[in-house]
Design a protein around this motif. Structure first.
Motif, mmCIF file in Angstrom:
data_model
loop_
_atom_site.group_PDB
_atom_site.id
_atom_site.type_symbol
_atom_site.label_atom_id
_atom_site.label_comp_id
_atom_site.label_asym_id
_atom_site.label_seq_id
_atom_site.Cartn_x
_atom_site.Cartn_y
_atom_site.Cartn_z
ATOM 1 N N ARG A 1 0.805 -1.213 0.000
ATOM 2 C CA ARG A 1 0.000 0.000 0.000
ATOM 3 C C ARG A 1 0.845 1.272 0.000
ATOM 4 O O ARG A 1 0.322 2.350 -0.181
ATOM 5 C CB ARG A 1 -0.916 0.020 1.213
ATOM 6 C CG ARG A 1 -1.960 -1.052 1.223
ATOM 7 C CD ARG A 1 -2.931 -0.836 2.389
ATOM 8 N NE ARG A 1 -3.930 -1.857 2.418
ATOM 9 C CZ ARG A 1 -3.905 -2.916 3.218
ATOM 10 N NH1 ARG A 1 -2.921 -3.088 4.064
ATOM 11 N NH2 ARG A 1 -4.858 -3.802 3.183
ATOM 12 N N SER A 2 2.130 1.122 0.238
ATOM 13 C CA SER A 2 2.962 2.311 0.385
ATOM 14 C C SER A 2 4.381 2.024 -0.107
ATOM 15 O O SER A 2 4.748 0.871 -0.351
ATOM 16 C CB SER A 2 3.013 2.732 1.857
ATOM 17 O OG SER A 2 3.704 1.751 2.618
ATOM 18 N N ASP A 3 5.156 3.079 -0.209
ATOM 19 C CA ASP A 3 6.561 2.908 -0.587
ATOM 20 C C ASP A 3 7.306 2.077 0.457
ATOM 21 O O ASP A 3 8.187 1.291 0.110
ATOM 22 C CB ASP A 3 7.245 4.273 -0.755
ATOM 23 C CG ASP A 3 6.862 4.939 -2.066
ATOM 24 O OD1 ASP A 3 6.532 4.212 -3.032
ATOM 25 O OD2 ASP A 3 6.902 6.179 -2.132
ATOM 26 N N MET A 4 6.932 2.231 1.717
ATOM 27 C CA MET A 4 7.584 1.446 2.771
ATOM 28 C C MET A 4 7.302 -0.044 2.562
ATOM 29 O O MET A 4 8.211 -0.868 2.694
ATOM 30 C CB MET A 4 7.124 1.886 4.160
ATOM 31 C CG MET A 4 7.828 1.129 5.290
ATOM 32 S SD MET A 4 7.258 1.577 6.930
ATOM 33 C CE MET A 4 7.928 3.227 7.055
ATOM 34 N N ASP A 5 6.054 -0.382 2.225
ATOM 35 C CA ASP A 5 5.714 -1.784 1.948
ATOM 36 C C ASP A 5 6.540 -2.316 0.778
ATOM 37 O O ASP A 5 7.038 -3.440 0.810
ATOM 38 C CB ASP A 5 4.227 -1.931 1.614
ATOM 39 C CG ASP A 5 3.319 -1.667 2.798
ATOM 40 O OD1 ASP A 5 3.788 -1.745 3.946
ATOM 41 O OD2 ASP A 5 2.122 -1.385 2.557
ATOM 42 N N ARG A 6 6.669 -1.500 -0.265
ATOM 43 C CA ARG A 6 7.448 -1.906 -1.431
ATOM 44 C C ARG A 6 8.908 -2.152 -1.051
ATOM 45 O O ARG A 6 9.510 -3.138 -1.462
ATOM 46 C CB ARG A 6 7.357 -0.841 -2.524
ATOM 47 C CG ARG A 6 8.120 -1.221 -3.773
ATOM 48 C CD ARG A 6 8.179 -0.157 -4.855
ATOM 49 N NE ARG A 6 7.492 1.055 -4.558
ATOM 50 C CZ ARG A 6 6.530 1.588 -5.319
ATOM 51 N NH1 ARG A 6 6.157 0.981 -6.414
ATOM 52 N NH2 ARG A 6 5.955 2.719 -4.985
ATOM 53 N N GLN A 7 9.484 -1.261 -0.254
ATOM 54 C CA GLN A 7 10.877 -1.407 0.159
ATOM 55 C C GLN A 7 11.078 -2.661 1.015
ATOM 56 O O GLN A 7 12.088 -3.356 0.873
ATOM 57 C CB GLN A 7 11.353 -0.158 0.920
ATOM 58 C CG GLN A 7 11.485 1.073 0.033
ATOM 59 C CD GLN A 7 12.359 0.827 -1.187
ATOM 60 O OE1 GLN A 7 13.408 0.206 -1.111
ATOM 61 N NE2 GLN A 7 11.893 1.296 -2.343
ATOM 62 N N ARG A 8 10.112 -2.966 1.886
ATOM 63 C CA ARG A 8 10.192 -4.190 2.695
ATOM 64 C C ARG A 8 10.199 -5.417 1.793
ATOM 65 O O ARG A 8 10.960 -6.368 2.020
ATOM 66 C CB ARG A 8 9.020 -4.266 3.673
ATOM 67 C CG ARG A 8 9.148 -3.312 4.844
ATOM 68 C CD ARG A 8 7.992 -3.427 5.825
ATOM 69 N NE ARG A 8 7.906 -4.779 6.376
ATOM 70 C CZ ARG A 8 6.783 -5.490 6.450
ATOM 71 N NH1 ARG A 8 5.645 -4.994 6.040
ATOM 72 N NH2 ARG A 8 6.791 -6.694 6.976
ATOM 73 N N ILE B 1 11.162 -5.557 -1.398
ATOM 74 C CA ILE B 1 12.441 -5.588 -2.116
ATOM 75 C C ILE B 1 13.537 -6.144 -1.213
ATOM 76 O O ILE B 1 14.321 -7.005 -1.627
ATOM 77 C CB ILE B 1 12.799 -4.191 -2.650
ATOM 78 C CG1 ILE B 1 11.835 -3.814 -3.782
ATOM 79 C CG2 ILE B 1 14.251 -4.132 -3.128
ATOM 80 C CD1 ILE B 1 11.913 -2.359 -4.216
ATOM 81 N N SER B 2 13.573 -5.688 0.034
ATOM 82 C CA SER B 2 14.573 -6.204 0.985
ATOM 83 C C SER B 2 14.393 -7.695 1.209
ATOM 84 O O SER B 2 15.369 -8.455 1.258
ATOM 85 C CB SER B 2 14.475 -5.466 2.326
ATOM 86 O OG SER B 2 14.801 -4.115 2.164
ATOM 87 N N PHE B 3 13.169 -8.136 1.333
ATOM 88 C CA PHE B 3 12.882 -9.558 1.517
ATOM 89 C C PHE B 3 13.382 -10.355 0.312
ATOM 90 O O PHE B 3 14.050 -11.387 0.461
ATOM 91 C CB PHE B 3 11.379 -9.774 1.715
ATOM 92 C CG PHE B 3 10.973 -11.212 1.723
ATOM 93 C CD1 PHE B 3 11.176 -12.005 2.849
ATOM 94 C CD2 PHE B 3 10.400 -11.796 0.602
ATOM 95 C CE1 PHE B 3 10.807 -13.347 2.855
ATOM 96 C CE2 PHE B 3 10.036 -13.132 0.597
ATOM 97 C CZ PHE B 3 10.238 -13.907 1.730
ATOM 98 N N LEU B 4 13.055 -9.886 -0.906
ATOM 99 C CA LEU B 4 13.471 -10.595 -2.115
ATOM 100 C C LEU B 4 14.992 -10.644 -2.243
ATOM 101 O O LEU B 4 15.549 -11.666 -2.654
ATOM 102 C CB LEU B 4 12.855 -9.938 -3.356
ATOM 103 C CG LEU B 4 11.337 -10.090 -3.501
ATOM 104 C CD1 LEU B 4 10.823 -9.237 -4.652
ATOM 105 C CD2 LEU B 4 10.935 -11.534 -3.656
ATOM 106 N N GLN B 5 15.663 -9.559 -1.872
ATOM 107 C CA GLN B 5 17.124 -9.526 -1.973
ATOM 108 C C GLN B 5 17.773 -10.520 -1.007
ATOM 109 O O GLN B 5 18.853 -11.025 -1.275
ATOM 110 C CB GLN B 5 17.654 -8.117 -1.710
ATOM 111 C CG GLN B 5 17.372 -7.178 -2.865
ATOM 112 C CD GLN B 5 17.745 -5.743 -2.562
ATOM 113 O OE1 GLN B 5 17.775 -5.315 -1.411
ATOM 114 N NE2 GLN B 5 18.028 -4.987 -3.615
ATOM 115 N N GLY B 6 17.107 -10.827 0.089
ATOM 116 C CA GLY B 6 17.659 -11.742 1.083
ATOM 117 C C GLY B 6 17.306 -13.197 0.862
ATOM 118 O O GLY B 6 17.736 -14.062 1.630
ATOM 119 N N LEU B 7 16.529 -13.506 -0.175
ATOM 120 C CA LEU B 7 16.118 -14.897 -0.415
ATOM 121 C C LEU B 7 17.294 -15.770 -0.848
ATOM 122 O O LEU B 7 18.156 -15.348 -1.616
ATOM 123 C CB LEU B 7 15.057 -14.957 -1.516
ATOM 124 C CG LEU B 7 13.628 -14.648 -1.125
ATOM 125 C CD1 LEU B 7 12.725 -14.709 -2.351
ATOM 126 C CD2 LEU B 7 13.127 -15.602 -0.057
#
Length: 146
Positions: free
Chosen positions: A7-14, A16-22
């Motif tokens: 719903r927000s840029d913060m959600d998007r950044q979370r 992206i961070s999750f995907l980068q750590g997979l």
């Protein structure tokens, strides 16, 4: 993995961070779908308030008797495009079926339908439907001149 709403840029950044750590040593599947909000409770309340008023008006002014639900079916079929298709029974009897279902409308579709219904009643039925301020505010999110 559970579904998550963006719903927000913060959600998007979370995300992206999750995907980068997979750990990519195992295949992953990601699906992103648009959430389509269904009609609001305020829209539904206004629709059925109006359907009751339309029922009373058509009975009192034109002597046409039908339930609010029946008038709803008729007016949705008249005002909203739908895909009508033929169905034939084994005995050869043919019917045309189908109409839009307002319960599946998005908030924007329901807003458009309510506006069409309001205009139709004023122009063709000689009926000015009420616009309760609290419901109009809930539907449009702003105060609108009646």
């Amino acid at each position: 993995m559970a579904d998550h709403m963006l719903r927000s840029d913060m959600d998007r950044q979370r995300l992206i961070s999750f995907l980068q750590g997979l750990d990519l040593s195992k295949p992953r599947k990601v699906a992103i779908t648009e959430v389509r909000s269904k009609r609001s409770e305020a829209q539904n309340r206004l629709l059925w308030q109006w359907n009751g008023i339309i029922q009373t008006h058509l009975r009192d002014s034109f002597g046409q008797v039908a339930s609010a639900e029946e008038w709803h079916e008729i007016l949705v079929s008249k005002l909203w495009p739908s895909e009508v298709h033929p169905v034939e029974l084994p005995d050869g009897t043919r019917y045309r079926v189908g109409r839009a279902k307002t319960r599946a409308f998005t908030i924007q579709q329901m807003t458009t339908y309510l506006e069409l219904l309001d205009a139709y009643c004023a122009e063709h039925l000689g009926l000015l439907l009420p616009h309760p301020e609290d419901l109009m505010y809930a539907i449009y999110g702003e105060r609108r001149a009646a």
